[in-house]
Design an enzyme around this catalytic site. Sequence first.
Site: not given
Ligand code: IPE
Ligand code: IPE
Ligand code: MG
Length: 254
Positions: A26, A43, A137
């Site tokens: 995240d 990303h 792995l």
């Molecule tokens: C969780 O992250 C899902 C992934 C990393 C794929 P999110 O960024 O979507 O989670 P919330 O919405 O903040 O809980």
């Molecule tokens: C995690 O990073 C990647 C996915 C959920 C695909 P985010 O896109 O949730 O990044 P933040 O949380 O908005 O910074």
């Molecule tokens: Mg996120």
Amino acid sequence: MIEISSSTLAIPETGDVPRHVAIIMDGNGRWATRRMLPRTAGHVRGVQAVRRIVEACGHRGVRYLTLFAFSSENWRRPAEEVSLLMRLFVRTLEKEVDRLEAQGVCLRVVGDLSAFDPHLRGLIEAAERRTAGQSALTLTIAANYGGRWDILQATRALLADRPDLAAHPEALDEAALTPWLAMAYAPEPDLFIRTGGEQRISNFLIWQLAYTELYFTDCWWPDFDAAQLDRAFTWYRGRERRFGRTSDQLRGAV
Ligand code: IPE
Ligand code: IPE
Ligand code: MG
């Protein structure tokens, strides 16, 4: 052969290096926003972090690495972001399979894949087939995955296989259900890592995390590297995994 046991039915073997690490990657969007870049740039950088962490886990003797790439709730994001994530998934699968195979990585993808377009599904199948013989792995990518989806799909599959259970619900137990969960091939995670500062599970492996050690770091995922991973492992080594017992019991005092 790694023994697959349930942390609630038996006390699992534990060691200094977690056998199974599960990560919520995240903070990609915030990493990019801080740099005045579009979220999608985060990303793209996140994929580089995946490459680093797969390699670092391999070197450290981790046997299972599970990465949350796209949750069942991530469809709620703007259409352009969802479509960039899908394209990135396709591009990464096309580019990385050779490297994964050479590293001894067996790739698995879990989640409701029926929502993906046939081209992506084909690539996933081909990559899984191609790396199926590898065993150093096991890398699992959770895509359109949700912990609740997993429990429901496992329950449906079990009832389809054992219609007698509907009339005898008392016969339904953990051992009957768990073989149908999407990650039945792996032991439960020893260590969960969430980058990006939030302290929540966000519908990840909710069944399997029952006794997992939970590590949260403010580091954005694109910045996560081997040194950060080692910090998490050091923290993990300091945990006393009691699985319901007392500290005295663990030390053999009683
Ligand atoms: C969780 O992250 C899902 C992934 C990393 C794929 P999110 O960024 O979507 O989670 P919330 O919405 O903040 O809980
Ligand atoms: C995690 O990073 C990647 C996915 C959920 C695909 P985010 O896109 O949730 O990044 P933040 O949380 O908005 O910074
Ligand atoms: Mg996120």
